[in-house]
Enzyme design. Structure first.
Site, PDB file in Angstrom:
ATOM      1  N   ARG A  46       0.853  -1.183   0.000  1.00  0.00           N
ATOM      2  CA  ARG A  46       0.000   0.000   0.000  1.00  0.00           C
ATOM      3  C   ARG A  46       0.895   1.241   0.000  1.00  0.00           C
ATOM      4  NH1 ARG A  46      -1.950  -3.465   4.194  1.00  0.00           N
ATOM      5  NH2 ARG A  46      -4.090  -4.220   3.871  1.00  0.00           N
ATOM      6  N   LYS A  89      -1.574  -2.365   8.000  1.00  0.00           N
ATOM      7  CA  LYS A  89      -2.743  -1.875   8.728  1.00  0.00           C
ATOM      8  C   LYS A  89      -2.829  -2.524  10.099  1.00  0.00           C
ATOM      9  CE  LYS A  89      -6.082  -0.407   5.216  1.00  0.00           C
ATOM     10  NZ  LYS A  89      -7.437  -0.654   4.673  1.00  0.00           N
ATOM     11  N   HIS A 124      -3.713   2.176  -5.578  1.00  0.00           N
ATOM     12  CA  HIS A 124      -4.246   1.004  -4.889  1.00  0.00           C
ATOM     13  C   HIS A 124      -4.622  -0.104  -5.877  1.00  0.00           C
ATOM     14  CE1 HIS A 124      -5.585  -0.928  -1.229  1.00  0.00           C
ATOM     15  NE2 HIS A 124      -6.693  -1.307  -1.842  1.00  0.00           N
ATOM     16  N   ARG A 178      -2.082  -2.749  -6.349  1.00  0.00           N
ATOM     17  CA  ARG A 178      -2.142  -3.832  -5.355  1.00  0.00           C
ATOM     18  C   ARG A 178      -3.112  -4.916  -5.837  1.00  0.00           C
ATOM     19  NH1 ARG A 178      -1.455  -5.066   0.219  1.00  0.00           N
ATOM     20  NH2 ARG A 178      -3.399  -5.535   1.317  1.00  0.00           N
ATOM     21  N   HIS A 229      -3.684  -9.248   4.977  1.00  0.00           N
ATOM     22  CA  HIS A 229      -5.105  -9.167   5.314  1.00  0.00           C
ATOM     23  C   HIS A 229      -5.376  -9.861   6.647  1.00  0.00           C
ATOM     24  CE1 HIS A 229      -6.268  -8.712   0.801  1.00  0.00           C
ATOM     25  NE2 HIS A 229      -6.038  -7.552   1.372  1.00  0.00           N
ATOM     26  N   TYR A 238     -10.062 -11.455  -4.700  1.00  0.00           N
ATOM     27  CA  TYR A 238      -9.095 -11.566  -5.784  1.00  0.00           C
ATOM     28  C   TYR A 238      -9.163 -12.907  -6.506  1.00  0.00           C
ATOM     29  CZ  TYR A 238      -7.210  -7.435  -3.547  1.00  0.00           C
ATOM     30  OH  TYR A 238      -7.073  -6.183  -3.006  1.00  0.00           O
TER      31      TYR A 238
END
Length: 309
Positions: free
Chosen positions: A150, A173, A248, A251, A274, A283
């Site tokens: 990211r 994150k 983004h 990604r 994630h 995805y």
């Protein structure tokens, strides 16, 4: 501006929220986003005291967001901000009820194929990289295209995060770390970028990517590098002109490339950082090219004779 009035009215609550978020280790970007959402909500309920705000106020706010064009994903983000706001005030004993917890999240559209670039388009994007700081910009683009980073993760990279074994340690994150073993060509580009790295203006600056002044490269500047390169790609490939491609989306392209290369979803989850495998599952989409290939596989098995006269 109305923000000043809101800050004056709800000074204590907003300060407590800021303290709570910092204590939780939230990134500066998350803190700004949560505070912005909260202030917009407070603007709607002003001048009510927060202990007088209830579920109906929440419903009105979420409805107003929808009327202003916010989609389900955006509305869910705003709801998450408000849930955190009230959770903070309850934990810090400033309130006792969380009306945001009574509101269900919007059901988001499922099965939507993410926007991404094809493998040959990624190659052309990388070849479009230029500028005075070519080695730096190339490394940034490759990390997003072929390592799935990211923008914020690129921004937070420090020199010590690139290890001698070729792996990159990434702070993602939720302040969660992950390790991504970089492919040899990407390692080489990153080493060249570090050799060409401008001496930092402050000796203590450990950022991997720095500006012309030797300071950590800002998120905005990283986005600019990506946006300018994407525009050059669109000049080469006019068919992409109407396609919404952003940093983004690179990604998304990385994840799609991994799936097509046979990477299993659990491994991809680790590479993407994630928290939930459900996020990674978007995805595993099947696009038109794959559908066509599947149908072509049975074409030779169709024994259809011509009608006899």
């Amino acid at each position: 501006m109305w923000q000043h009035e809101i800050i004056d009215t709800y000074t204590q609550e907003l300060e407590l929220f800021s303290i709570w978020m910092k204590n939780k280790g939230m990134t500066a970007a998350t803190q700004r986003a949560y505070l912005s959402d909260t202030q917009h909500f407070l603007h709607m309920v002003h001048p009510k005291a927060l202990d007088q705000v209830g579920k109906l106020d929440m419903v009105r706010f979420m409805s107003a967001c929808r009327e202003k064009g916010a989609g389900d994903e955006a509305r869910n983000r705003k709801l998450s901000s408000l849930r955190s706001f009230y959770k903070a005030l309850i934990e810090l004993e400033a309130l006792s009820v969380n009306p945001a917890a009574l509101i269900a999240k919007s059901k988001q559209e499922k099965g939507r194929i993410p926007v991404y670039l094809e493998e040959d388009e990624l190659e052309q994007l990388v070849s479009a990289v230029g500028g005075k700081y070519y080695e730096r910009n190339l490394a940034i683009m490759l990390l997003m295209c072929y390592a799935g980073l990211r923008v914020g993760e690129v921004h937070r990279l420090n020199l010590q995060h690139f290890h001698s074994d070729g792996s990159l340690h990434i702070l993602g994150k939720g302040r969660k770390w992950r390790v991504v073993p970089l492919p040899a060509p990407l390692q080489e580009v990153l080493r060249r970028a570090l050799e060409a790295r401008k001496a930092p203006g402050q000796l203590k600056e450990q950022a991997m990517f720095v500006s012309q002044f030797g300071r950590r490269l800002s998120i905005r500047m990283i986005q600019t590098v990506a946006d300018e390169t994407i525009e050059l790609l669109k000049e080469r490939l006019p068919e992409l002109e109407g396609k919404k491609i952003s940093s983004h989306k690179l990604r998304h392209s990385f994840a799609t490339l991994q799936i097509r290369s046979g990477t299993d979803i659990r491994t991809l989850q680790e590479l993407m950082g994630h928290a939930s495998i459900a996020t990674t599952q978007i995805y595993t989409h099947i696009d038109n090219k794959q559908l066509q290939n599947a149908m072509n596989n049975i074409a030779g098995k169709m024994k259809i004779g011509s009608r006899k006269a």
